[in-house]
Design an enzyme around this catalytic site. Structure first.
Site, PDB file in Angstrom:
ATOM      1  N   ARG A 161     -10.260 -23.397 130.560  1.00  0.00           N
ATOM      2  CA  ARG A 161      -9.478 -22.179 130.802  1.00  0.00           C
ATOM      3  C   ARG A 161      -8.703 -22.302 132.103  1.00  0.00           C
ATOM      4  O   ARG A 161      -7.537 -21.887 132.197  1.00  0.00           O
ATOM      5  CB  ARG A 161     -10.398 -20.956 130.832  1.00  0.00           C
ATOM      6  N   ASP A 186     -12.459 -20.268 120.012  1.00  0.00           N
ATOM      7  CA  ASP A 186     -11.993 -20.767 118.721  1.00  0.00           C
ATOM      8  C   ASP A 186     -12.915 -20.426 117.564  1.00  0.00           C
ATOM      9  O   ASP A 186     -12.708 -20.910 116.451  1.00  0.00           O
ATOM     10  CB  ASP A 186     -11.715 -22.275 118.773  1.00  0.00           C
ATOM     11  N   ASP A 187     -13.928 -19.606 117.801  1.00  0.00           N
ATOM     12  CA  ASP A 187     -14.731 -19.179 116.663  1.00  0.00           C
ATOM     13  C   ASP A 187     -14.748 -17.656 116.509  1.00  0.00           C
ATOM     14  O   ASP A 187     -15.397 -17.137 115.598  1.00  0.00           O
ATOM     15  CB  ASP A 187     -16.156 -19.744 116.715  1.00  0.00           C
ATOM     16  N   GLU A 272     -16.732 -13.827 133.498  1.00  0.00           N
ATOM     17  CA  GLU A 272     -15.528 -12.989 133.418  1.00  0.00           C
ATOM     18  C   GLU A 272     -15.258 -12.317 134.761  1.00  0.00           C
ATOM     19  O   GLU A 272     -14.126 -12.256 135.224  1.00  0.00           O
ATOM     20  CB  GLU A 272     -15.689 -11.943 132.311  1.00  0.00           C
ATOM     21  N   HIS A 299     -17.014 -11.212 117.975  1.00  0.00           N
ATOM     22  CA  HIS A 299     -17.523 -12.448 118.567  1.00  0.00           C
ATOM     23  C   HIS A 299     -18.318 -13.218 117.517  1.00  0.00           C
ATOM     24  O   HIS A 299     -19.524 -13.461 117.661  1.00  0.00           O
ATOM     25  CB  HIS A 299     -18.400 -12.091 119.777  1.00  0.00           C
TER      26      HIS A 299
END
Lengths: 326, 326
Positions: A161, A186-187, A272, A299
Site C-alpha cells: 500500500r 483483492d478478496d 488503519e 470483507h
C-alpha cells in the site's frame, strides 16, 4: 384632331396603366424582396439548426465510442490493491475486474508482493480493459505470514500500500489532479454504489463494512452528521476502529501530506489508524452510506482450495500440466 | 403645335422608358423568382438534410439507451442457480450480478432453498438490472446438510436445479426458443469468455474447471476434437466425471427430453452424470475452451465468516441492528 386626341388618350391610358403597373411591381417587388429575405432568414435559421444538430450528433457518436469508464469531469478513484500469488489469485482478479469495469474513471493500482512482476498478473492486466498501474514490492522476510500463522498475526499489504501511495505522490500533481484514494483488498466484495458514494470525498470519508471483526458489520456511529464513536466489538477506543475497506481519502490530502503512510511496526488493529492519524480527526470524517447505516462493501474471504489430490500427483511425479494457467 | 409635339415626345419617351423598365423588371423578376426558387430549393434541401440528421440523432440516442445486454439474434443463456440464506449470500449475489451485467442475452434463474421467497433476494433481484426468474423450493429435511457435515456428504442444490429445469419446460417452446442452459453455483467465479464459448452449444458442451476435485483443475481430455476420457483424480471412470460448472446444455435438448433431471438419490460424484446420461454420450460432447486447455471458470468457495463477536453480543441481548441488511 380626332386622331391626335385618340393618340393622346391612348398614350394617357397607357401612361396611367403603366404607372400603375410599375407601382404595383415596385410594391410587390418589395414584397418579393421582403419574402426573399424572409426565406433567406429561414434559410439561415435552418442552416444554424442543422449545424446544431450535426454537433449534437457528433457529440453523441463520441459518447457511444467513448468507453463508459471515462468522464473528464469526475474525480478518479485510485484503488490501491496489494495482491500475492496463490491458487485463487487469477479468479479473484477476474471477478474484481468485472466489478471495476462498471466504475467510471477508475484507476487500478495493483501491487504484487514479490521481487518481480509475475507473468500471470502482467498478462491479466494487459487484457482486463481497466486503466491500471502494475507495481511490486516484497514484504520483508520477518514480516511475512507463515503458512500456519493466523491471518491477523502480522499486518499484511503494508509495504504494497505504501508503494501505491508513493506512486501517487511521484506521478500526480498537488493542487491539480482530482481524485480519491481507496485501499481495496483483492478478496473483498464491492457494490457499485460504494464507488459513487466515495467519489466526492473532500477529506476522509467513512462507511460500514460487512462481515468483519467477527460481526455482521462494523460501522462508524453518526450523530448530527458527525462520527462520534465506532461500533465494533474489539478495541472500539482505537483512534480509527475501522477496516481498510471502510474509508477513502481525497487524493490532494495524500499529496499534501507526503509523510502519511502505513506503519509496519504497529499493534494489531492499529494499521488503519497509523495512516489516518496523519490526515484527519474523528470530527472531520465525512460519513457516507446514509449516515453509515448501509452496508456497501463486505470483507469476504475466499477459502484456500484443497490441493490434496494435486499433491498426490506431485508426489507421484505427475503434476497437473503447468502450461494450463489457473 | 410645338407643345403638342413636346407632349407627344414626352409621352413617347415615357412610353419607351416605361416599356423598357417593365421589360427589365419582368426579366429580372424571372431572375428574382428564379433566385427565390433557387433559395427555396436550397431551403428544401437543407430541411431534408436537417430531418435526416434528426433521424440519425434519434437513432443514436436509442442506441445509447439500448441495454447492451440485448441482441435478438443471440441464443439466451439460462443460468440456473440454487442459492440459500447465509451471511455471505448478498455479497455473493452482488458480485455475480456485476459479472452477469456484462453478458448479453442472459437470463438468471435464481432458486432459493426455502419455503418462501426471502425479502433479501426479492429486493436484490428487483434492482440488479438483469433479466431474471425468482423461484424457491426447500430441500427435503433428510437431504439437508447439517452444520457439521462436510460439504460433499449430500448432493446440494438438486431440487433447486430441477425446479429451474421445470420452469424452462413450462415457459419456453420446443422447436422455437434458442438458448443454452448452464448450472451456475453462487460461489463460483466466471470469466466473461466462458459465456461466449458456451452460447452456441448444439447439444452438450464441456470445458475445464479450475480449483476443483482437490486439483488445480479438472478437464475433459480431447483427442481429434472428441472427448475421450476425463482428467480428474477421483473416479475418472464415472460416465461424466465433470463438475456442475464444466458443461452447458442446448435448451432444445432440455425441452425435448422432459424426463431428464438430476437425481436426489445418487452416489457421491454422480450428480452430473445423473442428468447428462439422459442427454448425450461422451462421443457427442462438444469440447470448448481451446480443446479443453483453458480454465475459464473456477470452483471458488467463500469462507464462512467468523461470528464470534456477534454471538457474544447476541448472548448479551445486544445483537447488531437487524435493520441493517448485510
Amino acid at each position: 384632331m380626332v386622331r391626335l386626341l385618340s393618340l393622346k388618350k391612348l398614350l394617357l391610358v397607357y401612361f396611367v396603366m403603366s404607372t400603375g403597373a410599375l407601382l404595383w411591381l415596385i410594391l410587390n417587388f418589395g414584397l418579393f424582396c421582403h419574402a426573399s429575405s424572409k426565406e433567406e432568414e429561414t434559410l439561415l435559421t435552418k442552416t444554424k439548426e442543422l449545424r446544431h444538430w450535426e454537433e449534437r450528433l457528433r457529440r453523441r457518436e463520441r459518447d457511444l465510442q467513448k468507453k463508459p469508464q471515462e468522464d473528464a469531469s469526475l474525480p478518479t478513484i485510485y484503488a490501491i490493491m496489494p495482491t500475492h500469488t496463490r491458487h485463487v489469485q487469477k479468479a479473484e482478479l477476474t471477478r474484481l475486474a468485472q466489478t471495476f469495469l462498471h466504475v467510471k474513471n477508475f484507476h487500478w493500482i495493483l501491487v504484487e508482493d514479490s521481487d518481480s512482476q509475475t507473468d500471470l498478473v502482467t498478462r491479466f492486466l494487459a487484457t482486463c480493459g481497466i486503466k491500471h498501474t502494475h507495481l511490486n514490492i516484497k514484504t520483508p522476510e520477518n514480516y511475512q505470514l507463515k503458512e500456519t500463522d493466523p491471518n491477523w498475526l502480522k499486518p499484511r499489504g503494508v509495504e504494497q500500500r505504501n508503494a501505491g501511495l508513493q506512486w501517487l505522490r511521484e506521478n500526480l500533481d498537488v493542487g491539480r489532479d482530482k481524485g480519491v484514494v481507496y485501499f481495496a483488498d483483492d478478496d473483498n466484495t464491492y457494490s457499485l454504489q460504494l464507488f459513487d458514494e466515495m467519489r466526492h470525498t473532500r477529506g476522509v470519508s467513512v462507511w460500514p463494512v460487512g462481515l468483519v471483526g467477527g460481526m455482521r458489520f462494523e460501522r462508524p456511529v453518526v450523530e448530527h452528521g458527525k462520527v462520534v464513536r465506532w461500533y465494533t466489538y474489539w478495541r472500539p477506543e482505537r483512534p480509527f476502529a475501522i477496516d481498510m475497506a471502510g474509508f477513502a481519502v481525497n487524493l490532494q490530502l495524500i499529496l499534501q501530506k507526503p509523510q502519511a503512510k502505513f506503519e509496519l511496526r504497529v499493534r494489531r488493529g492499529y494499521l488503519e489508524s497509523s495512516l489516518l492519524e496523519h490526515l484527519v480527526t474523528m470530527e472531520e470524517l465525512e460519513p457516507l452510506a446514509d449516515n453509515c447505516t448501509k452496508v456497501l462493501v463486505w470483507h469476504t474471504r475466499t477459502e484456500k482450495p484443497k490441493m490434496k489430490q494435486e499433491n498426490y500427483l506431485i508426489q507421484a511425479g505427475r503434476p497437473s500440466d503447468p502450461r494450463i494457467e489457473v
